[in-house]
Scaffold this motif. Structure first.
Motif, mmCIF file in Angstrom:
data_model
loop_
_atom_site.group_PDB
_atom_site.id
_atom_site.type_symbol
_atom_site.label_atom_id
_atom_site.label_comp_id
_atom_site.label_asym_id
_atom_site.label_seq_id
_atom_site.Cartn_x
_atom_site.Cartn_y
_atom_site.Cartn_z
ATOM 1 N N MET A 1 0.825 -1.314 0.045
ATOM 2 C CA MET A 1 0.038 -0.015 0.115
ATOM 3 C C MET A 1 0.774 1.459 0.022
ATOM 4 N N ALA A 2 0.565 2.013 -1.010
ATOM 5 C CA ALA A 2 1.378 3.307 -1.180
ATOM 6 C C ALA A 2 0.936 4.184 -0.431
ATOM 7 N N ILE A 3 1.595 4.838 0.502
ATOM 8 C CA ILE A 3 1.210 5.917 1.507
ATOM 9 C C ILE A 3 1.478 7.324 0.755
ATOM 10 N N LYS A 4 0.719 8.213 0.596
ATOM 11 C CA LYS A 4 0.668 9.387 -0.205
ATOM 12 C C LYS A 4 0.856 10.322 1.194
ATOM 13 N N PHE A 5 2.027 11.201 0.766
ATOM 14 C CA PHE A 5 2.534 12.171 1.848
ATOM 15 C C PHE A 5 3.422 13.258 1.065
ATOM 16 N N GLN A 6 3.677 14.307 1.515
ATOM 17 C CA GLN A 6 4.338 15.713 1.014
ATOM 18 C C GLN A 6 5.366 15.961 2.073
ATOM 19 N N TYR A 7 6.263 16.360 1.604
ATOM 20 C CA TYR A 7 7.534 16.735 2.374
ATOM 21 C C TYR A 7 7.445 18.157 3.071
ATOM 22 N N ASN A 8 6.681 18.203 4.010
ATOM 23 C CA ASN A 8 6.350 19.423 4.998
ATOM 24 C C ASN A 8 5.745 18.865 6.229
ATOM 25 N N LYS A 9 5.804 19.941 7.421
ATOM 26 C CA LYS A 9 5.355 19.397 8.422
ATOM 27 C C LYS A 9 4.071 19.337 8.752
ATOM 28 N N THR A 10 3.154 19.822 7.947
ATOM 29 C CA THR A 10 1.576 19.415 7.874
ATOM 30 C C THR A 10 1.455 17.942 7.675
ATOM 31 N N SER A 11 2.334 17.482 6.499
ATOM 32 C CA SER A 11 2.059 16.183 6.111
ATOM 33 C C SER A 11 2.749 15.209 7.134
ATOM 34 N N LEU A 12 3.943 15.615 7.889
ATOM 35 C CA LEU A 12 4.254 14.895 9.005
ATOM 36 C C LEU A 12 3.376 14.749 10.064
ATOM 37 N N GLN A 13 2.906 15.534 10.472
ATOM 38 C CA GLN A 13 1.917 15.635 11.803
ATOM 39 C C GLN A 13 0.809 14.646 11.299
ATOM 40 N N GLN A 14 0.283 14.751 10.172
ATOM 41 C CA GLN A 14 -0.732 13.592 9.633
ATOM 42 C C GLN A 14 -0.254 12.123 9.716
ATOM 43 N N LEU A 15 0.969 11.924 9.266
ATOM 44 C CA LEU A 15 1.685 10.838 9.235
ATOM 45 C C LEU A 15 1.784 10.102 10.437
ATOM 46 N N GLU A 16 2.230 10.953 11.429
ATOM 47 C CA GLU A 16 2.607 10.686 12.832
ATOM 48 C C GLU A 16 1.186 10.216 13.404
ATOM 49 N N LYS A 17 0.135 11.038 13.256
ATOM 50 C CA LYS A 17 -1.335 10.632 14.000
ATOM 51 C C LYS A 17 -1.690 9.517 13.336
ATOM 52 N N GLN A 18 -1.531 9.248 12.018
ATOM 53 C CA GLN A 18 -2.184 8.052 11.529
ATOM 54 C C GLN A 18 -1.166 6.594 12.232
ATOM 55 N N LEU A 19 0.002 6.821 12.428
ATOM 56 C CA LEU A 19 0.724 5.885 12.879
ATOM 57 C C LEU A 19 0.337 5.679 14.459
ATOM 58 N N LYS A 20 0.217 6.667 15.389
ATOM 59 C CA LYS A 20 -0.241 6.250 16.304
ATOM 60 C C LYS A 20 -1.638 5.571 16.636
ATOM 61 N N VAL A 21 -2.446 5.943 15.700
ATOM 62 C CA VAL A 21 -3.869 5.479 15.677
ATOM 63 C C VAL A 21 -3.694 3.809 15.301
ATOM 64 N N ARG A 22 -2.961 3.490 14.414
ATOM 65 C CA ARG A 22 -2.777 1.935 14.248
ATOM 66 C C ARG A 22 -2.048 1.370 15.283
ATOM 67 N N GLU A 23 -0.770 2.011 15.851
ATOM 68 C CA GLU A 23 -0.244 1.423 16.764
ATOM 69 C C GLU A 23 -0.969 1.115 18.124
ATOM 70 N N ARG A 24 -1.929 2.145 18.603
ATOM 71 C CA ARG A 24 -2.826 1.949 19.522
ATOM 72 C C ARG A 24 -4.047 1.012 19.270
ATOM 73 N N SER A 25 -4.338 0.614 18.205
ATOM 74 C CA SER A 25 -5.539 -0.168 17.698
ATOM 75 C C SER A 25 -4.895 -1.528 17.794
ATOM 76 N N LEU A 26 -3.554 -1.930 17.235
ATOM 77 C CA LEU A 26 -3.080 -3.310 17.149
ATOM 78 C C LEU A 26 -3.095 -4.199 18.188
ATOM 79 N N PRO A 27 -2.889 -3.808 19.516
ATOM 80 C CA PRO A 27 -3.101 -4.669 20.605
ATOM 81 C C PRO A 27 -4.535 -5.181 20.718
ATOM 82 N N THR A 28 -5.593 -4.386 20.568
ATOM 83 C CA THR A 28 -6.695 -4.518 20.665
ATOM 84 C C THR A 28 -7.264 -5.734 19.760
#
Length: 205
Positions: A1-28
């Motif tokens: 799955m190709a993850i779309k992103f841009q090389y800027n701070k806003t995109s970085l924040q969105q990526l970090e948010k999506q990562l946290k959501v998945r890392e929190r959901s995984l144990p459940t």
């Protein structure tokens, strides 16, 4: 799955948010998968047990085959089956509550002595058959849910989480390089300004 992103701070924040959501959901999700796996095993064992029981009861039925010629099948039928539902690890499955039989009236005096035992045998046979069907339906539903949950665990663990981590590394590296380049440019500009100032002072003197 190709993850779309841009090389800027806003995109970085969105990526970090999506990562946290998945890392929190995984144990459940893993916990759900484990619960479903155990339940699938339990129901599979139950299906095997019921199938063997049904085979044994059919053998008993066959042993009385010569007697069944005197028996009228219309004497007994399944009148109603009561069903409820409950959730197992988030999956709604049917639960067999009660089987109601309808037994037509017959003369105990004019019928063979074994008729009552025959009715009980047919009731048990029907009960085991219905229970087996219900167990098979439960198994199918739970197995389907387990497969979907396993797919989601694999998607998170092997594709999405590593994908987001890689994208975050790339954006951070780009931003760090950009910052280093910017600092280097500023140093060069300051050095050039200093040189100009020195030349200007030398020209004045």
């Amino acid at each position: 799955m190709a993850i779309k992103f841009q090389y800027n701070k806003t995109s970085l924040q969105q990526l970090e948010k999506q990562l946290k959501v998945r890392e929190r959901s995984l144990p459940t999700i893993k916990s759900k998968e484990s619960a479903l796996r155990m339940e699938v095993k339990r129901i599979r064992d139950e299906v095997v047990r019921l199938e063997l029981q049904l085979e044994e009861e059919i053998k008993n039925y066959d042993n009385m085959l010569s007697l069944w010629k005197e028996f009228s099948p219309e004497l007994i039928n399944v009148k109603d089956v009561s069903i409820s539902t409950r959730k197992i690890a988030g999956v709604v499955i049917p639960i067999l509550d009660q089987i109601e039989f309808e037994i037509k009236q017959f003369s105990l005096f004019n019928s063979p002595a074994w008729f009552l035992d025959g009715i009980d045998l047919l009731k048990q046979l029907a009960k085991t058959g219905i229970e087996t069907e219900f167990a098979e339906v439960k198994l199918e539903l739970l197995e389907h849910a387990r497969k979907k949950t396993t797919q989601k665990v694999n998607l998170f663990e092997k594709v999405q989480i590593p994908g987001y981590q890689d994208a975050i590394r790339k954006v951070k590296r780009f931003m760090e390089d950009e910052e280093s380049l910017s600092k280097s440019s500023q140093k060069i500009m300051r050095a050039n300004q200093e040189k100009r100032k020195v030349k200007e002072k030398e020209a004045e003197s």
